[in-house]
Design an enzyme around this catalytic site. Structure first.
Site, PDB file in Angstrom:
ATOM      1  N   HIS A 188       3.320  40.327   1.193  1.00 45.00           N
ATOM      2  CA  HIS A 188       1.990  40.782   1.772  1.00 45.00           C
ATOM      3  C   HIS A 188       1.222  39.793   1.715  1.00 45.00           C
ATOM      4  CE1 HIS A 188       3.710  44.798   0.838  1.00 45.00           C
ATOM      5  NE2 HIS A 188       3.000  45.565   1.641  1.00 45.00           N
ATOM      6  N   GLU A 224       8.602  48.139  13.900  1.00 44.86           N
ATOM      7  CA  GLU A 224       8.069  46.892  14.343  1.00 44.86           C
ATOM      8  C   GLU A 224       8.694  46.119  15.551  1.00 44.86           C
ATOM      9  OE1 GLU A 224       8.482  47.326  11.011  1.00 44.86           O
ATOM     10  OE2 GLU A 224       6.499  47.296  10.226  1.00 44.86           O
ATOM     11  N   ASP A 238       3.231  39.922   7.535  1.00 42.49           N
ATOM     12  CA  ASP A 238       4.809  39.890   6.977  1.00 42.49           C
ATOM     13  C   ASP A 238       6.085  40.568   7.706  1.00 42.49           C
ATOM     14  OD1 ASP A 238       4.115  38.509   3.865  1.00 42.49           O
ATOM     15  OD2 ASP A 238       2.600  39.879   4.916  1.00 42.49           O
ATOM     16  N   PHE A 239       5.364  41.815   8.168  1.00 36.68           N
ATOM     17  CA  PHE A 239       6.395  42.509   8.916  1.00 36.68           C
ATOM     18  C   PHE A 239       6.875  42.148  10.166  1.00 36.68           C
ATOM     19  CE2 PHE A 239       3.906  45.630   5.949  1.00 36.68           C
ATOM     20  CZ  PHE A 239       4.735  45.491   4.925  1.00 36.68           C
ATOM     21  N   ILE A 240       6.178  41.044  10.532  1.00 33.82           N
ATOM     22  CA  ILE A 240       6.505  40.521  11.838  1.00 33.82           C
ATOM     23  C   ILE A 240       8.012  39.907  11.891  1.00 33.82           C
ATOM     24  CG2 ILE A 240       5.542  37.940  11.489  1.00 33.82           C
ATOM     25  CD1 ILE A 240       4.442  38.449  14.398  1.00 33.82           C
ATOM     26  N   GLU A 272       1.093  50.974  13.434  1.00 32.42           N
ATOM     27  CA  GLU A 272       1.615  52.107  12.479  1.00 32.42           C
ATOM     28  C   GLU A 272       0.233  52.599  11.969  1.00 32.42           C
ATOM     29  OE1 GLU A 272       4.258  49.728  10.042  1.00 32.42           O
ATOM     30  OE2 GLU A 272       5.507  49.595  11.870  1.00 32.42           O
ATOM     31  N   GLN A 298       0.791  45.808  10.400  1.00 33.08           N
ATOM     32  CA  GLN A 298       0.120  46.150   9.176  1.00 33.08           C
ATOM     33  C   GLN A 298      -0.058  45.056   8.273  1.00 33.08           C
ATOM     34  OE1 GLN A 298       1.600  49.927   6.765  1.00 33.08           O
ATOM     35  NE2 GLN A 298       0.200  50.880   8.320  1.00 33.08           N
ATOM     36  N   PHE A 299       0.786  44.497   7.952  1.00 33.48           N
ATOM     37  CA  PHE A 299       0.706  43.204   7.241  1.00 33.48           C
ATOM     38  C   PHE A 299       1.635  42.288   8.094  1.00 33.48           C
ATOM     39  CE2 PHE A 299      -0.518  45.804   3.906  1.00 33.48           C
ATOM     40  CZ  PHE A 299      -1.575  45.033   3.082  1.00 33.48           C
TER      41      PHE A 299
END
Ligand SMILES: Cc1ncc(C[n+]2csc(CCOP(=O)(O)OP(=O)(O)O)c2C)c(N)n1
Ligand SMILES: [Mg+2]
Lengths: 404, 330
Positions: B133, B66, B91-93, B35, B88-89
Site C-alpha cells: 500500500h 482492476e 499498488d493494485f495497478i 471500487e 483504490q491504492f
C-alpha cells in the site's frame, strides 16, 4: 492464382468441391450424411423461438450466410496456400469453425453506429462479414503499409466497420468489450458489443473480470464462448473441469448454448442474445460447441492429429458447416424473387427442377465468393509490391498529442 | 455538496475532488469508475457526494476487477467516452498491467485510435502502509511508450494536472501521493485552469546545484535546500510534475546554470526514472557538468511496514542534504 477448391454443378457432386491439398482429409470427399442432416433439422426444430428467428431469414439472407461461410473457408484456403508457397510463415485458421463467426456476425446490426465486435484468431471471417474489404485480412498478413495499422500489427480493426482489433493476450477483449457496452448503456444507445473467446481463454482472469463487471453493471455484452475443444496443445477436458455451457450461472447472467457447426443455430442464438441485450437483459454468454479441424496454426497440424482422438475429427468432419448448410439449402425453397417466408416445410419433397435451380444459385454464390477472395489476395500481393512501409516513421504516432 | 465552495484554499485531496467534479460538470462524456467510489465515497473519500450529483451511470461502482476496469475504460474510450479509473491504492495497478501496457498504451501507435483515459490512485510511502500500500509504480510504466505519467506535488498542480489529464487524448497515469492528501494545501484560482502535461517547474532558484525531483520528495528537497542555504549553498529545485514524457528542456536549462545535479525520487534506485534522467544529462549535457550525476532514491527492496524500517528505506531530508553537500564540494 486460382483455388483448387473449384465449383461444379454436376448432378452428383457437391456444389463446393474440396481440395486434397488444403482441406482436412475428412472434407476432401465430403458427402451429406442422412443422419447428420436429420440432426441438423432437429436442431432447427428444437427451439420454437429460434425456429421463428430462422424462419424470418429471407432467401437472400440465407445465401449471404452461405457466402459468408465460403468467403471465410476460401480465405483460409488461400492463407494455407501462401504458407505452402512461403509467402507467409504461418496462419491461424478457422477451418471447421466458420459457422460460429459467420452466424453471430450476421445476427448483429452491421454498419455505421451499429454493433461492435472484437474478433480473435478463429474469427478472422468477421472482418469481411462486418463490411471490411477482404483484402484487409490478406494485407494484415503481409504487413503492408497501406492499412490503418500501417503494417505495425498483424491484428487489425477499424471502427468504421465496428471492428476493434484484438491484442494477442487472449480474453483481454472481454473487459474491453464490457467498456464498449458500458458506453452504449451510458448513452442509451441500443447497440450491442460482442466478442468471442476460446474454451482455453475462459480460464483467464480477464474473462472472469470482464464477465463480473458486465454482469454487475447489466451491460449489453455478448460473449461467445467458442468451444473448439482444444486450447493450442491442451484438450478441453484437461484444462477445464467445469461444464463450459454452465459458466453463465457463476455470473448470474443468461446463457445460451448452440451447435457451433450449424450456422442457423449460431445465428439464432446470437440474435436471441443480442435482443436480450437491447432490452437491458445483458450480458449474455453464448456457448458454441465446435471442433478445430486443423492445428493451432498451420505449423502444427500434424501434432494436432497426433494429440486429438481421430474419432473427433471423423465426428466433426461429417458435420462440416459448409457442407451441411449447402445440403440444407439445396433442399430449401430459394425463390429469391418471392422474399421471406416462402419456405417449403417438406423440404425433401422439393421438385427436382427446383433443387437444380438451387444448386445453380449456390454455385453462383460460391463462384462470387471465390472470385472475391482471389481478387482480394491479388490486391494484397500488389500492395506488397508497391506499398511496404519504409520504417522512416516507425516511432511516430505513439501519442495522439505529443508534448512539445 | 459541490467541492468548490468556501475560500480559495484547498488541500491536495480537495483539489483532486474539484478537478473531477468540474470536469464531470463540463463534459458529459467524463465518468468515474472504481471500487467503493459510489455510496461509500471511495477509500479516501475523494468521490464523496458524487453519486448523488451525477448518478450511478457516471459514478460506476465496480466489483474488485482492476484489469476489468482498465479494459472497460479502454473500450469506453474507444467509443468516445472519457473514463477516469480509480485504483483504490495504486499498488493494485499491477493487476491491470496487461490492459495498460498492451491494449491501452499501444492503441494510438497501433491503429491510430486515441485512448483518452485516466488511471489515478494514491501512491507513495511514509504512512506505514507496508509493501502493498506504499509503492511508487512510475518505474514500471516509464518504459512503456504511449503512456503519460504525472505526479503533482502541490494542490494547484493536483487540480490543474488532473484537468489536463482528463482532457488529454492519451492515457495518463495520475499518481497522487497519499502523504500529501491532507498535509498539502494551496490557493486555487476560482477560474478554470490546466497545468500542461510535459512541463516541469522550477520551484526554487539557485546557482550552485540542481535537484531534480517530484511528488512528496519535492517537499523534502525544498527542506534540504533551505538547510543547504544556511550553509551558503543555493540549490535550484526542479519539480518534474510530468514523468513521462520527460521535460528535458527545463532540466537541461537548470543543469547549464548549476553544472551539478542530484536526482531525488522515492521510487527505488535501480532502473528508476533517475537512471533515465541521468543518462539524458550525460548524453546531452556532458560538457556543462562539473561533477557526477548523483541519485538519492529508496533502497532496492520492498517498502517495509515498521516505522524505523520505512524511515531507513526512503530518502530523508538529511540524505538529500548530504548528497548535495558532497557534490558541491566535489
Ligand atoms: C494471455 C495469453 N496467454 C497465452 C497465449 C498463447 N496462446 C495463444 S492462443 C492459445 C490457446 C487459446 O485457446 P482457446 O482459447 O481455446 O482458443 P482457440 O485457439 O482454441 O481458438 C494460447 C495459449 C496468449 N495468446 N495469451
Ligand atoms: Mg479452443
Amino acid at each position: 492464382m486460382r483455388l483448387t477448391a473449384g465449383i461444379h454443378i454436376a448432378d452428383t457432386a457437391r456444389v463446393v468441391t474440396r481440395s486434397e491439398a488444403y482441406d482436412p482429409p475428412e472434407y476432401v470427399s465430403w458427402q451429406a450424411d442422412a443422419s447428420v442432416l436429420r440432426e441438423w433439422d432437429q436442431t432447427l426444430d428444437a427451439s420454437r423461438s429460434r425456429r421463428r428467428i430462422v424462419d424470418c431469414l429471407t432467401p437472400r439472407e440465407h445465401l449471404d450466410l452461405f457466402a459468408g461461410l465460403l468467403r471465410f473457408r476460401f480465405m483460409d484456403t488461400f492463407l494455407k496456400r501462401w504458407v505452402k508457397q512461403g509467402v507467409i510463415s504461418k496462419a491461424w485458421l478457422g477451418t471447421g469453425e466458420e459457422a460460429v463467426t459467420v452466424g453471430s456476425v450476421h445476427a448483429l446490426r452491421r454498419g455505421r453506429s451499429g454493433d461492435v465486435v472484437g474478433p480473435m484468431i478463429r474469427n478472422a471471417g468477421a472482418y469481411r462479414e462486418m463490411g471490411m474489404p477482404m483484402a484487409a485480412v490478406f494485407r494484415s498478413y503481409l504487413g503492408t503499409g497501406d492499412q490503418l495499422c500501417k503494417g505495425r500489427d498483424l491484428h487489425i480493426g477499424d471502427l468504421e466497420y465496428g471492428l476493434v482489433p484484438p491484442i494477442s493476450m487472449v480474453a483481454a477483449l472481454v473487459p474491453v468489450f464490457a467498456g464498449v457496452a458500458l458506453a452504449f448503456k451510458q448513452r442509451h444507445e441500443e447497440r450491442v458489443a460482442l466478442t468471442w473467446v476460446g474454451d482455453g481463454s475462459t480460464r483467464t482472469g480477464d474473462f472472469h473480470e470482464g464477465m463480473s463487471l458486465a454482469a454487475s453493471l447489466a451491460l449489453p455484452l455478448v460473449v461467445v464462448v467458442q468451444n473448439n475443444q482444444v486450447a493450442l496443445g491442451t484438450r478441453v477436458e484437461v484444462h477445464t473441469r467445469a461444464p463450459l455451457d454452465k459458466l453463465h450461472v457463476a455470473y448470474g447472467v443468461k446463457g445460451y448454448t448452440c451447435d457451433g457447426n450449424h450456422v442457423l443455430d449460431t445465428y439464432a442464438a446470437t440474435a436471441q442474445a443480442a435482443t436480450d441485450c437491447r432490452k437491458g437483459r445483458g450480458p449474455v454468454l453464448v456457448t458454441a460447441t465446435t471442433f478445430r479441424m486443423g492445428g493451432h496454426a498451420t505449423h502444427d497440424e500434424a501434432e494436432a492429429r497426433d494429440m486429438l482422438p481421430a474419432a473427433l475429427f471423423q465426428y466433426w468432419g461429417r458435420r462440416d458447416p459448409v457442407g451441411t448448410y449447402e445440403a440444407w439449402l439445396e433442399r430449401s425453397d430459394l425463390r429469391l424473387e418471392e422474399g421471406a417466408g416462402a419456405w417449403v416445410q417438406e423440404r425433401d419433397a422439393l421438385p427436382q427442377e427446383r433443387r437444380e435451380r438451387n444448386r445453380f444459385l449456390l454455385a453462383e454464390v460460391a463462384r462470387a465468393a471465390q472470385e472475391e477472395v482471389e481478387r482480394a489476395a491479388s490486391e494484397a500481393l500488389e500492395s506488397r509490391g508497391t506499398a511496404m512501409p519504409d520504417g522512416s516513421d516507425v516511432d511516430q504516432g505513439v501519442y495522439a498529442r505529443a508534448c512539445d | 455538496m459541490a467541492p468548490n465552495e468556501g475560500d480559495g484554499v484547498a488541500t491536495y485531496l480537495e483539489a483532486i475532488r474539484q478537478a473531477l467534479w468540474e470536469e464531470m460538470e463540463r463534459d458529459p462524456r467524463v465518468f468515474l469508475m472504481g471500487e467503493d467510489i459510489g455510496e461509500y465515497g471511495g477509500a479516501f473519500k475523494v468521490t464523496e457526494g458524487f453519486l448523488e450529483r451525477f448518478g450511478a451511470e457516471r459514478i460506476v461502482d465496480t466489483p474488485i476487477v482492476e484489469s476489468g476496469m482498465v479494459g472497460a475504460a479502454a473500450g469506453a474510450a474507444l467509443m468516445g467516452q472519457r473514463p477516469v479509473v480509480e485504483m483504490q491504492f495504486i499498488d493494485f495497478i499491477a493487476n491491470a498491467f496487461d490492459q495498460l501496457v498492451n491494449f491501452v498504451a499501444k492503441s494510438h501507435w497501433r491503429w491510430g485510435q486515441p485512448m483518452p483515459l485516466v488511471v489515478r490512485g494514491p501512491c507513495g510511502a511514509g504512512v506505514r502502509g507496508g509493501p502493498f500500500h506504499s509503492q511508487s509504480p512510475e518505474g514500471w510504466f516509464h518504459h512503456v511508450p504511449g503512456l503519460k505519467i504525472v505526479q503533482p506535488a502541490t494542490a494547484y498542480d493536483a487540480k490543474g494536472l488532473l484537468k489536463a489529464a482528463i482532457r488529454d487524448p492519451d492515457p495518463v497515469l495520475y499518481l497522487e501521493h497519499k502523504m500529501l492528501y491532507r498535509r498539502t494545501k494551496g490557493e486555487l484560482p476560482a477560474e478554470d485552469y490546466e497545468v500542461p502535461i510535459g512541463k516541469a517547474e522550477v520551484r526554487r532558484q539557485g546557482s550552485d546545484i540542481t535537484i531534480v525531483t517530484y511528488g512528496a520528495m519535492l517537499h523534502r528537497s525544498l527542506e534540504a535546500a533551505e538547510k543547504l542555504a544556511a550553509d551558503g549553498v543555493e540549490a535550484e529545485v526542479v519539480d518534474l510534475r510530468t514523468l513521462l514524457p520527460l521535460d528535458d528542456t527545463t532540466v537541461m536549462e537548470s543543469v547549464r546554470r548549476t553544472s551539478k545535479v542530484v536526482i531525488v525520487h522515492e521510487d527505488t534506485l535501480t532502473g528508476g526514472i533517475g537512471a533515465e534522467i541521468a543518462a539524458r544529462i550525460a548524453d546531452s549535457g556532458f560538457e556543462h557538468l562539473d561533477g557526477p550525476v548523483r541519485r538519492v532514491a529508496s533502497r532496492d527492496c520492498a517498502v517495509p511496514f515498521s516505522a524505523p524500517l520505512e524511515d531507513a528505506f526512503m530518502p530523508q531530508v538529511e540524505d538529500i542534504q548530504r548528497a548535495c553537500g558532497e557534490l558541491v564540494a566535489y
